[in-house]
Design an enzyme around this catalytic site. Structure first.
Site, PDB file in Angstrom:
ATOM      1  N   GLY A  33       0.812  -1.216   0.000  1.00  0.00           N
ATOM      2  CA  GLY A  33       0.000   0.000   0.000  1.00  0.00           C
ATOM      3  C   GLY A  33       0.837   1.253   0.000  1.00  0.00           C
ATOM      4  O   GLY A  33       2.046   1.214  -0.236  1.00  0.00           O
ATOM      5  N   ASN A  34       0.178   2.374   0.213  1.00  0.00           N
ATOM      6  CA  ASN A  34       0.877   3.656   0.304  1.00  0.00           C
ATOM      7  C   ASN A  34       0.180   4.515   1.348  1.00  0.00           C
ATOM      8  O   ASN A  34      -0.850   4.128   1.889  1.00  0.00           O
ATOM      9  CB  ASN A  34       0.930   4.340  -1.071  1.00  0.00           C
ATOM     10  CG  ASN A  34      -0.450   4.661  -1.596  1.00  0.00           C
ATOM     11  OD1 ASN A  34      -1.136   5.531  -1.072  1.00  0.00           O
ATOM     12  ND2 ASN A  34      -0.875   3.930  -2.625  1.00  0.00           N
ATOM     13  N   ARG A  35       0.749   5.668   1.630  1.00  0.00           N
ATOM     14  CA  ARG A  35       0.273   6.452   2.772  1.00  0.00           C
ATOM     15  C   ARG A  35      -0.814   7.464   2.432  1.00  0.00           C
ATOM     16  O   ARG A  35      -1.169   8.290   3.282  1.00  0.00           O
ATOM     17  CB  ARG A  35       1.462   7.163   3.425  1.00  0.00           C
ATOM     18  CG  ARG A  35       2.384   6.205   4.167  1.00  0.00           C
ATOM     19  CD  ARG A  35       3.622   6.920   4.687  1.00  0.00           C
ATOM     20  NE  ARG A  35       3.304   8.060   5.511  1.00  0.00           N
ATOM     21  CZ  ARG A  35       4.100   9.116   5.678  1.00  0.00           C
ATOM     22  NH1 ARG A  35       5.261   9.173   5.067  1.00  0.00           N
ATOM     23  NH2 ARG A  35       3.733  10.105   6.464  1.00  0.00           N
ATOM     24  N   SER A  36      -1.366   7.428   1.230  1.00  0.00           N
ATOM     25  CA  SER A  36      -2.413   8.397   0.897  1.00  0.00           C
ATOM     26  C   SER A  36      -3.641   8.210   1.800  1.00  0.00           C
ATOM     27  O   SER A  36      -4.139   7.101   1.959  1.00  0.00           O
ATOM     28  CB  SER A  36      -2.822   8.242  -0.568  1.00  0.00           C
ATOM     29  OG  SER A  36      -3.882   9.134  -0.860  1.00  0.00           O
ATOM     30  N   ALA A 102      -3.550   7.879  -5.220  1.00  0.00           N
ATOM     31  CA  ALA A 102      -2.203   7.308  -5.319  1.00  0.00           C
ATOM     32  C   ALA A 102      -2.373   5.876  -5.824  1.00  0.00           C
ATOM     33  O   ALA A 102      -2.836   5.005  -5.086  1.00  0.00           O
ATOM     34  CB  ALA A 102      -1.511   7.332  -3.970  1.00  0.00           C
TER      35      ALA A 102
END
Ligand code: CTP
Ligand code: CA
Length: 234
Positions: A33-36, A102
């Protein structure tokens, strides 16, 4: 009077906004995942609804405290592939598309049907990743007359010059009408309630800079969108 006019300046305009961050499954219990948080995209959707637009939000894993406005139609997605399909389905009816999500650049080549076990990969694990398709590039290729397409770029940069340089390069590469760039890092951009955007057009011209709450920057972006729609390519 100017305020009243701006308040409803998107009446009759249909906008699709993507927000949040996609997750790419590794196995039934894990993902990349990512931090958006989805906060900026949700703010854009709300601001557009405030200004009279019909808004669809393609939402990927919004943070729990980031709640879309009830006037906004929400399509929930998980992976980059799902987000791409949702955008392809909703884009044809949109006057404006804002890709604030994102989107994962890669997905796991072989998703395991069962939970990966440590004993199967003692000492270390290598994941094979496959590049995902570029959703916004596909939307640009399918763009119809009068449609405005906006991308975002969250960049780790040394200074404002590097941010602008990267924004210009990316706007040209993507062929979008506008690109909103912001600097991110370990401690800036994501969890923050505030944001700072540099907005460039297809030719790399800075059409606006905006900083403040994500509602403020959302309205600044919508101002820039309204301006390119009035005089495209000028
Ligand atoms: N984007 C997309 N599909 C992808 C990756 C990104 O539509 N598979 C969109 C994002 O939603 C954003 C824009 O493209 O609006 C720019 O994303 P970014 O990650 O900055 O650009 P990339 O082309 O992926 O380049 P890189 O990550 O290498 O900087
Ligand atoms: Ca990327």
């Amino acid at each position: 009077l100017a305020l009243v006019e701006r308040e409803r300046d998107l009446e009759g305009v249909s906008i699709v906004v993507s927000a949040g961050g996609t997750r790419e499954p590794i196995d039934p219990v894990r993902f990349l995942g990512n931090r958006s948080s989805g906060r900026q995209g949700v703010a854009i959707a709300r601001a557009a609804a405030d200004r009279g637009a019909r808004v669809t939000l393609v939402a990927a894993h919004l943070d729990a405290d980031v709640r879309p406005d009830p006037r906004v139609e929400v399509v929930s997605v998980g992976t980059a592939d799902e987000l791409g399909r949702a955008m392809d389905a909703t884009a044809p009816g949109a006057d404006v598309i804002v890709m604030a999500a994102a989107v994962a650049d890669y997905s796991v080549a072989e998703v395991s049907a069962h939970k990966l076990r440590k004993q199967d990969s003692p000492g270390g694990l290598t994941l094979q990743l496959t590049e995902n398709r570029d959703v916004v590039a596909g939307l640009v290729a399918a763009r119809r007359e009068g449609q405005t397409i906006v991308a975002f770029a969250a960049e780790t940069v040394a200074d404002d010059d590097e941010l602008l340089e990267r924004a210009r390069t990316k706007a040209a590469r993507k062929g979008v009408d506008l690109l909103a760039a912001n600097a991110v890092g370990w401690t800036r951009g994501f969890e923050a309630l505030d944001n700072a955007l540099t907005i460039v057009d297809r030719d790399g011209r800075v059409v606006a800079t905006a900083s403040g709450s994500k509602d403020d920057t959302a309205h600044a972006l919508l101002d820039a969108i309204a301006a390119v729609r009035v005089s495209p390519g000028s």
